[in-house]
Design an enzyme around this catalytic site. Structure first.
Site, PDB file in Angstrom:
ATOM      1  N   ASP A 242     -27.510  31.527  36.852  1.00  0.00           N
ATOM      2  CA  ASP A 242     -29.152  31.592  37.206  1.00  0.00           C
ATOM      3  C   ASP A 242     -29.025  33.157  37.469  1.00  0.00           C
ATOM      4  O   ASP A 242     -28.186  33.657  38.574  1.00  0.00           O
ATOM      5  CB  ASP A 242     -28.087  31.276  38.731  1.00  0.00           C
ATOM      6  CG  ASP A 242     -29.700  30.585  39.291  1.00  0.00           C
ATOM      7  OD1 ASP A 242     -30.401  31.398  39.169  1.00  0.00           O
ATOM      8  OD2 ASP A 242     -29.558  29.703  40.487  1.00  0.00           O
ATOM      9  N   HIS A 243     -30.171  33.688  36.449  1.00  0.00           N
ATOM     10  CA  HIS A 243     -29.913  35.327  36.906  1.00  0.00           C
ATOM     11  C   HIS A 243     -31.472  35.223  37.273  1.00  0.00           C
ATOM     12  O   HIS A 243     -32.241  34.315  36.796  1.00  0.00           O
ATOM     13  CB  HIS A 243     -29.400  35.505  35.631  1.00  0.00           C
ATOM     14  CG  HIS A 243     -28.175  36.322  35.591  1.00  0.00           C
ATOM     15  ND1 HIS A 243     -27.636  37.479  34.820  1.00  0.00           N
ATOM     16  CD2 HIS A 243     -27.126  35.175  35.131  1.00  0.00           C
ATOM     17  CE1 HIS A 243     -25.760  37.659  34.878  1.00  0.00           C
ATOM     18  NE2 HIS A 243     -26.014  36.311  35.319  1.00  0.00           N
TER      19      HIS A 243
ATOM     20  N   THR B 177     -20.368  35.458  44.594  1.00  0.00           N
ATOM     21  CA  THR B 177     -20.719  35.894  45.783  1.00  0.00           C
ATOM     22  C   THR B 177     -21.437  36.942  45.122  1.00  0.00           C
ATOM     23  O   THR B 177     -21.921  37.840  45.855  1.00  0.00           O
ATOM     24  CB  THR B 177     -19.296  37.096  46.289  1.00  0.00           C
ATOM     25  OG1 THR B 177     -18.612  37.771  45.013  1.00  0.00           O
ATOM     26  CG2 THR B 177     -18.263  36.424  46.960  1.00  0.00           C
ATOM     27  N   GLY B 178     -21.967  36.723  43.821  1.00  0.00           N
ATOM     28  CA  GLY B 178     -22.961  37.954  43.264  1.00  0.00           C
ATOM     29  C   GLY B 178     -23.154  38.832  42.700  1.00  0.00           C
ATOM     30  O   GLY B 178     -21.834  39.415  43.228  1.00  0.00           O
ATOM     31  N   GLU B 179     -23.936  38.991  42.582  1.00  0.00           N
ATOM     32  CA  GLU B 179     -23.936  40.940  41.170  1.00  0.00           C
ATOM     33  C   GLU B 179     -24.708  41.133  42.043  1.00  0.00           C
ATOM     34  O   GLU B 179     -26.694  40.583  42.037  1.00  0.00           O
ATOM     35  CB  GLU B 179     -24.020  40.410  39.747  1.00  0.00           C
ATOM     36  CG  GLU B 179     -23.071  39.625  39.375  1.00  0.00           C
ATOM     37  CD  GLU B 179     -23.343  38.280  38.718  1.00  0.00           C
ATOM     38  OE1 GLU B 179     -24.221  38.019  38.962  1.00  0.00           O
ATOM     39  OE2 GLU B 179     -22.379  37.398  38.464  1.00  0.00           O
TER      40      GLU B 179
ATOM     41  N   ASN C 163     -28.757  40.066  40.220  1.00  0.00           N
ATOM     42  CA  ASN C 163     -29.348  39.750  40.493  1.00  0.00           C
ATOM     43  C   ASN C 163     -30.041  39.079  41.795  1.00  0.00           C
ATOM     44  O   ASN C 163     -30.579  39.060  42.551  1.00  0.00           O
ATOM     45  CB  ASN C 163     -29.077  37.576  40.503  1.00  0.00           C
ATOM     46  CG  ASN C 163     -28.445  38.523  38.554  1.00  0.00           C
ATOM     47  OD1 ASN C 163     -29.546  38.382  38.270  1.00  0.00           O
ATOM     48  ND2 ASN C 163     -26.883  37.973  38.307  1.00  0.00           N
TER      49      ASN C 163
END
Length: 316
Positions: free
Chosen positions: A37-38, A103-105, A108
């Site tokens: 999911d980007h 926790t994401g990047e 994104n």
């Protein structure tokens, strides 16, 4: 018995092509599918970034196997909106959807303009988002004020059974943190000994008996040289490792760093081999760790050839 799944990389393919690959993967015998999911790819050479949630509705309609998604609530997506999307897929396709929360990047999530926090703060935000989403998916009306805010939030179209909310972890420390509350674990493949440490930590932290999914990244081609060239072209930026992957926000900056990844270093993130037996052995090793599903991500552009090989050598 461990099932073998197919990973759909939104960073590398246009949504229409990726939908067709998902259909081909099911026809070849893959038992499950998951996607990334980007909003941006890791590399400008990858060149795509379709909206995962829009795509999931179309791809699940075109297939019959279970699907999963990994996403980061609390930045691009408000947790109530993400819960609504998960509930809608769960209602439309009963028993076929699961969601991993990470926790994401910055790549994104930093595009919202919010400050990008350190890992402990991202962990705390993740737990709050999980609690909000978990309650909403069970029909509760939620008011929560903290790192995220929800006021009298409620979902009106619910599935009969809530889709499970997994936690995503790349390290043993994060896996242990997730164990007591996440409903399953999604982790990365690679060296089975390292994967075992992550799974053990999850179980020790309270995750014993909960499902474990692994995303295993490979580069397969007809020759070793082709497989290596594909790995370096498509996945070198991701092989940098450490906190860099979570904190850099531009694909062009990942490409600059990817120039320093060589044939020896790429193996930290990608299993490069033209030998199907090598990949089959890795899948067997993950099965022995108790993985419920192993999703294979072949990073090369040769997806049709890979799916054909997998039908004969990996999923049969």
């Amino acid at each position: 018995m461990t099932r073998i799944g197919y990973h759909c990389s939104h960073e590398q393919y246009a949504p229409r092509a990726l939908r067709d690959l998902a259909r081909l993967a099911e026809e070849a015998g893959f038992a499950a599918i998951k996607c990334s999911d980007h909003i941006q790819p890791w590399s400008e050479r990858q060149g795509h970034s379709g909206h995962a949630w829009v795509w999931l509705g179309a791809a699940m309609q075109a297939t019959t196997v279970p699907f999963g998604n990994i996403a980061a609530p609390g930045y691009r997506y408000h947790p109530a909106v993400m819960a609504q999307a998960a509930a809608t897929l769960g209602q439309m396709f009963p028993g076929r959807f699961w969601l991993a929360l990470g926790t994401g990047e910055a790549l994104n999530e930093a595009m919202t303009g919010q400050p990008w926090p350190d890992k402990p703060e991202r962990n705390a935000r993740l737990k709050e988002c999980f609690d909000v989403m978990h309650a909403l998916l069970r029909g509760e009306t939620v008011t929560h004020r903290g790192r995220v805010t929800a006021v009298e939030a409620r979902l009106w179209s619910l599935p009969d059974t809530p889709p499970p909310l997994f936690g995503a972890a790349a390290t043993a420390e994060t896996a242990r943190f997730l164990g007591g509350w996440a409903e399953g674990l999604l982790t990365l493949g690679g060296d089975p000994a390292n994967v075992a440490k992550v799974i053990d930590a999850f179980r020790e932290g309270g995750g014993a008996g909960k499902p474990v999914h692994i995303q295993h990244t490979i580069s397969w081609a007809a020759t070793h040289d082709e497989a290596m060239a594909s790995a370096l072209d498509q996945w070198a930026p991701v092989a940098i490792g450490g906190e860099i992957n979570w904190d850099i926000r531009r694909p062009s900056d990942f490409d600059l760093l990817g120039q320093f990844v060589d044939k020896d270093q790429i193996g930290r993130s990608v299993s490069v081999s033209a030998d199907p037996g090598k990949h089959r052995a890795d899948l067997q090793a993950f099965a022995e760790l108790g993985a419920d599903v192993v999703f294979v991500h072949n990073v090369g552009r040769n997806q049709e050839e890979f799916i054909d090989m997998a039908a004969r050598e990996l999923v049969g």
